[in-house]
Design a protein around this motif. Structure first.
Motif, PDB file in Angstrom:
ATOM      1  N   ASP A  10     -19.070  98.828   3.748  1.00  0.00           N
ATOM      2  CA  ASP A  10     -20.475  99.262   3.841  1.00  0.00           C
ATOM      3  C   ASP A  10     -20.723 100.544   3.051  1.00  0.00           C
ATOM      4  N   LYS A  11     -19.671 101.335   2.861  1.00  0.00           N
ATOM      5  CA  LYS A  11     -19.823 102.583   2.107  1.00  0.00           C
ATOM      6  C   LYS A  11     -20.296 102.316   0.681  1.00  0.00           C
ATOM      7  N   THR A  12     -19.971 101.162   0.129  1.00  0.00           N
ATOM      8  CA  THR A  12     -20.443 100.847  -1.220  1.00  0.00           C
ATOM      9  C   THR A  12     -21.966 100.788  -1.264  1.00  0.00           C
ATOM     10  N   LEU A  13     -22.592 100.357  -0.175  1.00  0.00           N
ATOM     11  CA  LEU A  13     -24.060 100.347  -0.099  1.00  0.00           C
ATOM     12  C   LEU A  13     -24.603 101.771  -0.114  1.00  0.00           C
ATOM     13  N   VAL A  14     -23.949 102.654   0.635  1.00  0.00           N
ATOM     14  CA  VAL A  14     -24.376 104.057   0.696  1.00  0.00           C
ATOM     15  C   VAL A  14     -24.226 104.697  -0.684  1.00  0.00           C
ATOM     16  N   LYS A  15     -23.156 104.349  -1.386  1.00  0.00           N
ATOM     17  CA  LYS A  15     -22.908 104.935  -2.711  1.00  0.00           C
ATOM     18  C   LYS A  15     -23.906 104.452  -3.762  1.00  0.00           C
ATOM     19  N   GLU A  16     -24.626 103.388  -3.474  1.00  0.00           N
ATOM     20  CA  GLU A  16     -25.702 102.973  -4.378  1.00  0.00           C
ATOM     21  C   GLU A  16     -26.841 103.998  -4.357  1.00  0.00           C
ATOM     22  N   VAL A  17     -26.962 104.715  -3.246  1.00  0.00           N
ATOM     23  CA  VAL A  17     -28.003 105.739  -3.084  1.00  0.00           C
ATOM     24  C   VAL A  17     -27.423 107.121  -3.345  1.00  0.00           C
ATOM     25  N   VAL A  18     -26.309 107.436  -2.686  1.00  0.00           N
ATOM     26  CA  VAL A  18     -25.666 108.744  -2.799  1.00  0.00           C
ATOM     27  C   VAL A  18     -24.691 108.676  -3.965  1.00  0.00           C
ATOM     28  N   GLN A  19     -25.154 109.093  -5.134  1.00  0.00           N
ATOM     29  CA  GLN A  19     -24.343 108.905  -6.332  1.00  0.00           C
ATOM     30  C   GLN A  19     -23.708 110.185  -6.858  1.00  0.00           C
ATOM     31  N   ASN A  20     -24.200 111.332  -6.468  1.00  0.00           N
ATOM     32  CA  ASN A  20     -23.673 112.593  -6.997  1.00  0.00           C
ATOM     33  C   ASN A  20     -23.092 113.448  -5.873  1.00  0.00           C
ATOM     34  N   PHE A  21     -21.776 113.563  -5.884  1.00  0.00           N
ATOM     35  CA  PHE A  21     -21.098 114.416  -4.915  1.00  0.00           C
ATOM     36  C   PHE A  21     -19.778 114.872  -5.519  1.00  0.00           C
ATOM     37  N   ALA A  22     -19.341 116.058  -5.104  1.00  0.00           N
ATOM     38  CA  ALA A  22     -18.112 116.635  -5.660  1.00  0.00           C
ATOM     39  C   ALA A  22     -16.869 116.014  -5.045  1.00  0.00           C
ATOM     40  N   LYS A  23     -16.945 115.675  -3.759  1.00  0.00           N
ATOM     41  CA  LYS A  23     -15.766 115.155  -3.068  1.00  0.00           C
ATOM     42  C   LYS A  23     -16.213 114.246  -1.934  1.00  0.00           C
ATOM     43  N   GLU A  24     -15.368 113.269  -1.682  1.00  0.00           N
ATOM     44  CA  GLU A  24     -15.620 112.306  -0.615  1.00  0.00           C
ATOM     45  C   GLU A  24     -14.566 112.484   0.470  1.00  0.00           C
ATOM     46  N   PHE A  25     -14.995 112.397   1.714  1.00  0.00           N
ATOM     47  CA  PHE A  25     -14.086 112.552   2.853  1.00  0.00           C
ATOM     48  C   PHE A  25     -14.243 111.360   3.787  1.00  0.00           C
ATOM     49  N   VAL A  26     -13.129 110.876   4.325  1.00  0.00           N
ATOM     50  CA  VAL A  26     -13.141 109.901   5.413  1.00  0.00           C
ATOM     51  C   VAL A  26     -12.451 110.596   6.575  1.00  0.00           C
ATOM     52  N   ILE A  27     -13.205 110.819   7.647  1.00  0.00           N
ATOM     53  CA  ILE A  27     -12.722 111.679   8.733  1.00  0.00           C
ATOM     54  C   ILE A  27     -12.871 110.987  10.085  1.00  0.00           C
ATOM     55  N   SER A  28     -11.843 111.103  10.906  1.00  0.00           N
ATOM     56  CA  SER A  28     -11.938 110.642  12.290  1.00  0.00           C
ATOM     57  C   SER A  28     -11.418 111.708  13.256  1.00  0.00           C
TER      58      SER A  28
END
Length: 142
Positions: free
Chosen positions: A97-115
């Motif tokens: 589902d993150k690929t859908l979000v990345k269609e909108v959120v395209q510019n960021f310096a770093k990506e985090f996956v956190i739990s």
């Protein structure tokens, strides 16, 4: 059912965070049924952390002010939060589902996956963004 995203609404929230004249520094994107929609937003990072509970999965776009004494600038992070009590199937779907979000959120310096809530600490995220940012003139003796 396949996950969808409300691109128009999510893009408006995304642009609000990107706007340096806006007080909003974070927005979440949450699930409403099988659709990803904008969630909460705010001007205080600590309020964002409160959204990250053990039973939710969400995406967040966050603006941080980083830099050194010679240069301050905005850096953006895309954070995927997966709470400890989220089921295995939902965890797996979050990645696709993150690929859908990345269609909108395209510019960021770093990506985090956190739990783990410890990794949400502002100093940790800022430190990682600073590393990703390149030159660090604070390291020079004055």
């Amino acid at each position: 059912m396949a996950t969808k995203i409300d691109k128009e609404a999510c893009r408006a929230a995304y642009n609000l965070v990107r706007d340096d004249n806006s007080a909003v520094i974070w927005v979440t994107f949450k699930y409403e049924g099988s659709t990803i929609v904008p969630g909460e937003q705010g001007a205080e990072y600590q309020h964002f952390i409160q959204q990250c509970t053990d039973d939710v999965r969400l995406f967040a776009f966050v603006r941080f002010t980083t830099g050194d004494t010679l240069s301050k600038r905005s850096k953006f992070a895309l954070i995927t939060w997966i709470g400890e009590n989220v089921s295995g199937l939902q965890r797996a779907k979050t990645g696709t589902d993150k690929t859908l979000v990345k269609e909108v959120v395209q510019n960021f310096a770093k990506e985090f996956v956190i739990s783990d809530r410890k990794e949400l600490e502002e100093d940790f995220i800022k430190g990682e963004l600073k590393k990703a940012g390149g030159a660090n003139y604070d390291a020079q003796a004055e």
